[in-house]
Design a protein around this motif. Structure first.
Motif, mmCIF file in Angstrom:
data_model
loop_
_atom_site.group_PDB
_atom_site.id
_atom_site.type_symbol
_atom_site.label_atom_id
_atom_site.label_comp_id
_atom_site.label_asym_id
_atom_site.label_seq_id
_atom_site.Cartn_x
_atom_site.Cartn_y
_atom_site.Cartn_z
ATOM 1 N N LYS A 1 -32.920 -27.317 -35.642
ATOM 2 C CA LYS A 1 -31.780 -28.209 -35.768
ATOM 3 C C LYS A 1 -30.575 -27.073 -36.892
ATOM 4 O O LYS A 1 -31.526 -25.640 -37.365
ATOM 5 N N ILE B 1 -37.432 -35.302 -34.477
ATOM 6 C CA ILE B 1 -38.300 -34.898 -35.741
ATOM 7 C C ILE B 1 -38.316 -35.817 -37.127
ATOM 8 O O ILE B 1 -38.226 -36.076 -38.115
ATOM 9 N N MET C 1 -44.700 -27.856 -42.301
ATOM 10 C CA MET C 1 -43.474 -27.188 -42.095
ATOM 11 C C MET C 1 -43.599 -25.725 -42.546
ATOM 12 O O MET C 1 -44.760 -24.967 -42.833
ATOM 13 N N SER C 2 -42.172 -24.845 -42.541
ATOM 14 C CA SER C 2 -42.694 -23.241 -42.547
ATOM 15 C C SER C 2 -43.433 -23.221 -44.239
ATOM 16 O O SER C 2 -44.114 -22.314 -44.118
ATOM 17 N N ARG D 1 -44.781 -27.724 -38.053
ATOM 18 C CA ARG D 1 -43.047 -27.967 -36.958
ATOM 19 C C ARG D 1 -42.114 -27.149 -37.879
ATOM 20 O O ARG D 1 -42.180 -27.454 -39.111
ATOM 21 N N VAL D 2 -42.121 -25.849 -37.416
ATOM 22 C CA VAL D 2 -41.937 -24.567 -37.458
ATOM 23 C C VAL D 2 -40.106 -24.256 -37.520
ATOM 24 O O VAL D 2 -39.695 -24.409 -36.417
ATOM 25 N N GLY D 3 -38.843 -23.922 -38.844
ATOM 26 C CA GLY D 3 -37.603 -24.201 -38.599
ATOM 27 C C GLY D 3 -37.056 -23.194 -39.554
ATOM 28 O O GLY D 3 -37.276 -22.028 -38.481
ATOM 29 N N SER D 4 -37.236 -22.722 -40.409
ATOM 30 C CA SER D 4 -36.449 -21.541 -41.065
ATOM 31 C C SER D 4 -37.775 -20.240 -40.684
ATOM 32 O O SER D 4 -37.265 -19.322 -41.027
ATOM 33 N N ARG E 1 -31.750 -21.729 -42.993
ATOM 34 C CA ARG E 1 -30.511 -22.881 -42.265
ATOM 35 C C ARG E 1 -28.925 -23.007 -42.949
ATOM 36 O O ARG E 1 -29.312 -22.678 -44.374
HETATM 37 C C1 PLP Z 1 -36.169 -29.354 -41.060
HETATM 38 C C2 PLP Z 1 -37.897 -29.944 -40.712
HETATM 39 C C3 PLP Z 1 -38.362 -29.165 -40.067
HETATM 40 C C4 PLP Z 1 -39.541 -27.421 -40.676
HETATM 41 O O1 PLP Z 1 -37.980 -27.307 -41.851
HETATM 42 P P1 PLP Z 1 -38.637 -25.886 -42.220
HETATM 43 O O2 PLP Z 1 -39.063 -26.051 -43.596
HETATM 44 O O3 PLP Z 1 -37.431 -25.136 -41.653
HETATM 45 O O4 PLP Z 1 -39.312 -25.585 -41.151
HETATM 46 C C5 PLP Z 1 -39.822 -29.917 -40.310
HETATM 47 N N1 PLP Z 1 -39.930 -31.034 -39.801
HETATM 48 C C6 PLP Z 1 -38.978 -32.191 -40.139
HETATM 49 C C7 PLP Z 1 -38.653 -33.593 -39.878
HETATM 50 C C8 PLP Z 1 -37.920 -31.089 -40.636
HETATM 51 O O5 PLP Z 1 -36.211 -32.385 -40.516
#
Ligand code: PLP
Length: 223
Positions: A25, A67, A195-196, A211-214, A220
């Motif tokens: 995202k 997600i 998550m992260s 579910r890993v973003g940052s 972000r």
């Molecule tokens: C943004 C998001 C993540 C990832 O978050 P990070 O802290 O960047 O890893 C995981 N799950 C959901 C539902 C999110 O909205």
């Protein structure tokens, strides 16, 4: 570290049966391609429009996961291609996903989102609600959906003990459901948690999808 290094590091520390969703995202297509070229094939988005645009723009062997909170009137924009919807939080939404999946000639896999955090803003079923949902006979009639597990988000906090307790609670609900006789289209095999900032705890507590973003793309930037 580069996007590629971050992904390779994460994959190395992932138990064999677990999957990594790269949460892309707000990330532009070029950065997603960097992850793709590092071998990553599962990406997660939380907004329907962004998800649909990225599906159009990127390679077709990507598995796209939804997600974020999903509004019923927007299911139609992702029904043709979405691989897994993590955030199902009502029978109404499930019914609409089924309708759009039928139209698209697909069976769409879904996770039921469970409310485990203490923030009020987090969507999801309670344990009782989810048991009720699964045992009332509604789900069997939804021929074009398949429920493959649960998803939850821990409270956003530095308190690791609290995060662990919340993940333990989710795992207990998961195991409890798993031990029941379930409708033919319900199969408890995936547990999406972590998550992260908390995926390590989540993996210790039985997560199968993180579910890993940052942790992959860096912080972000919201425009
Ligand atoms: C943004 C998001 C993540 C990832 O978050 P990070 O802290 O960047 O890893 C995981 N799950 C959901 C539902 C999110 O909205």
């Amino acid at each position: 570290m580069s996007i590629k290094d971050n992904i390779l590091n994460l994959i190395q520390n992932l138990p064999p049966q677990c999957k990594l969703v790269a949460v892309s995202k707000t990330q532009p297509v070029e950065r997603i391609l960097e992850a793709y070229h590092a071998g990553q094939r599962i990406f997660g988005e939380n907004k329907v429009q962004e998800l649909a645009q990225k599906f159009d723009a990127l390679p077709k062997d990507i598995e796209w996961h939804m997600i974020g909170h999903l509004q019923t009137n927007k299911v139609k924009y992702i029904a043709q291609f979405v691989s897994l919807i993590h955030s199902v939080d009502s029978l109404k939404l499930l019914t609409e996903i089924n309708k759009q999946a039928l139209k698209a000639g697909r069976i769409i896999s879904c996770l039921l989102q469970i409310h485990i955090g203490s923030e009020e803003t987090k969507f999801g079923f309670t344990a009782d609600e989810v048991i009720h949902l699964i045992t009332t006979g509604h789900i069997e009639l939804l021929t074009n959906i398949q429920i493959v597990g649960l998803m939850g988000m821990a409270t956003f906090t530095d308190d690791e003990k609290k995060i662990r307790e919340e993940f333990k609670t989710l795992k207990e609900i998961f195991d409890q459901l798993k031990s029941r006789t379930l409708p033919h289209n319900v199969n408890m095999r995936e547990l999406s948690m972590g998550m992260s900032n908390d995926y390590k705890i989540a993996l210790q507590e039985g997560s199968t999808i993180i579910r890993v973003g940052s942790g992959i793309f860096g912080e972000r930037i919201y425009h």
